[in-house]
Design a protein around this motif. Structure first.
Motif, PDB file in Angstrom:
ATOM      1  N   GLU A   1      38.279  -5.032  35.628  1.00 15.81           N
ATOM      2  CA  GLU A   1      38.800  -6.316  35.253  1.00 15.81           C
ATOM      3  C   GLU A   1      39.448  -5.981  34.069  1.00 15.81           C
ATOM      4  O   GLU A   1      40.416  -6.652  33.746  1.00 15.81           O
TER       5      GLU A   1
ATOM      6  N   LEU B   1      34.526 -14.925  36.682  1.00 19.32           N
ATOM      7  CA  LEU B   1      34.992 -14.021  37.141  1.00 19.32           C
ATOM      8  C   LEU B   1      34.968 -12.754  36.445  1.00 19.32           C
ATOM      9  O   LEU B   1      35.297 -11.640  36.885  1.00 19.32           O
TER      10      LEU B   1
ATOM     11  N   ARG C   1      29.977  -1.328  35.546  1.00 21.05           N
ATOM     12  CA  ARG C   1      29.738  -2.509  34.615  1.00 21.05           C
ATOM     13  C   ARG C   1      29.894  -2.216  33.182  1.00 21.05           C
ATOM     14  O   ARG C   1      29.315  -0.959  32.948  1.00 21.05           O
TER      15      ARG C   1
ATOM     16  N   ARG D   1      27.468  -9.506  36.825  1.00 18.26           N
ATOM     17  CA  ARG D   1      27.901  -8.333  37.463  1.00 18.26           C
ATOM     18  C   ARG D   1      29.577  -8.170  37.821  1.00 18.26           C
ATOM     19  O   ARG D   1      29.952  -7.020  38.213  1.00 18.26           O
ATOM     20  N   ASP D   2      30.344  -9.016  37.345  1.00 18.50           N
ATOM     21  CA  ASP D   2      31.889  -9.139  37.411  1.00 18.50           C
ATOM     22  C   ASP D   2      32.449  -8.567  36.210  1.00 18.50           C
ATOM     23  O   ASP D   2      33.768  -8.516  36.061  1.00 18.50           O
TER      24      ASP D   2
ATOM     25  N   ASN E   1      34.013  -0.794  39.427  1.00 15.48           N
ATOM     26  CA  ASN E   1      33.051  -1.651  39.340  1.00 15.48           C
ATOM     27  C   ASN E   1      32.145  -1.226  38.347  1.00 15.48           C
ATOM     28  O   ASN E   1      30.797  -1.513  38.552  1.00 15.48           O
TER      29      ASN E   1
END
Length: 201
Positions: free
Chosen positions: A88, A78, A148, A82-83, A146
């Motif tokens: 996050e 998770l 990265r 790419r996550d 998102n």
């Protein structure tokens, strides 16, 4: 089973295989479970740097230790590949970031549009190379959740500034601390940062 059915079945199975391979590749791309990266960050609103994030909760492996760094060592898929994204990091301490606002660990939500030096503030994230700050930063304004985390030793400034202003680099002390962190002194199952103090003679 007729020939057309067999052809269709082969096509479907082939498509599923390609999808599985792509998903597996994305899940195992860097940073991988077991990697341990560090990036400096700062939060800048109009003309003032904000305090460090101090909440150290971390369900998946992207967090801070209240030290002005983003610690990126995924515990699971998770927060890998790419996550491994800026959203996050914010979610780990109970905050969020989108393309117009962000919420800090204090509960304060900063929303673009307020007056900043006579111009409306807009949300920008600047990505710097901590090893070469002379390089022009990448300035991002879209899909920020998102964004990265691509490699070890990046530096980010999350900023609310006028459209005509680029975010500054993180403060020098954040970058200096980045140089002192030894991944071998960090316990992946603990939010405690072990540091070594060197005193001058």
């Amino acid at each position: 089973m007729g020939f057309p059915v067999m052809v269709a079945l082969v096509v479907v199975l082939g498509a599923l295989l390609v999808f599985w391979a792509r998903t597996d590749r994305d899940a195992t791309s860097a940073p991988r479970v077991g990697d341990h990266w560090h990036s400096a960050y700062d939060v800048y609103v109009c003309d003032t740097f904000r305090s460090k994030i101090v909440l150290e909760t971390d369900p998946n492996g992207i967090h801070s230790h209240g030290d002005g760094l983003i610690h990126i060592h995924p515990f699971n898929k998770l927060a890998s590949g790419r996550d491994a994204v800026l959203g996050e990091f914010f979610a780990a301490f109970g905050g969020f970031i989108d393309d117009q606002s962000f919420m800090l660990d204090t509960g304060e939500t900063v929303v673009e549009g307020f007056d900043c030096g006579g111009e409306p503030a807009v949300l920008k994230v600047a990505r710097f190379d901590a090893d070469d700050l002379s390089r022009e930063p990448e300035i991002l304004t879209e899909d920020l959740a998102n964004l990265r985390l691509l490699k070890n030793r990046e530096a980010f400034t999350i900023a609310m500034v006028p459209e005509s202003v680029d975010p500054p680099a993180p403060r020098a002390e954040r970058l200096s601390f980045l140089d002192t962190v030894d991944p071998n002194l960090l316990q992946s199952d603990s939010p405690t940062l072990a540091t070594t103090t060197t005193t001058a003679d």
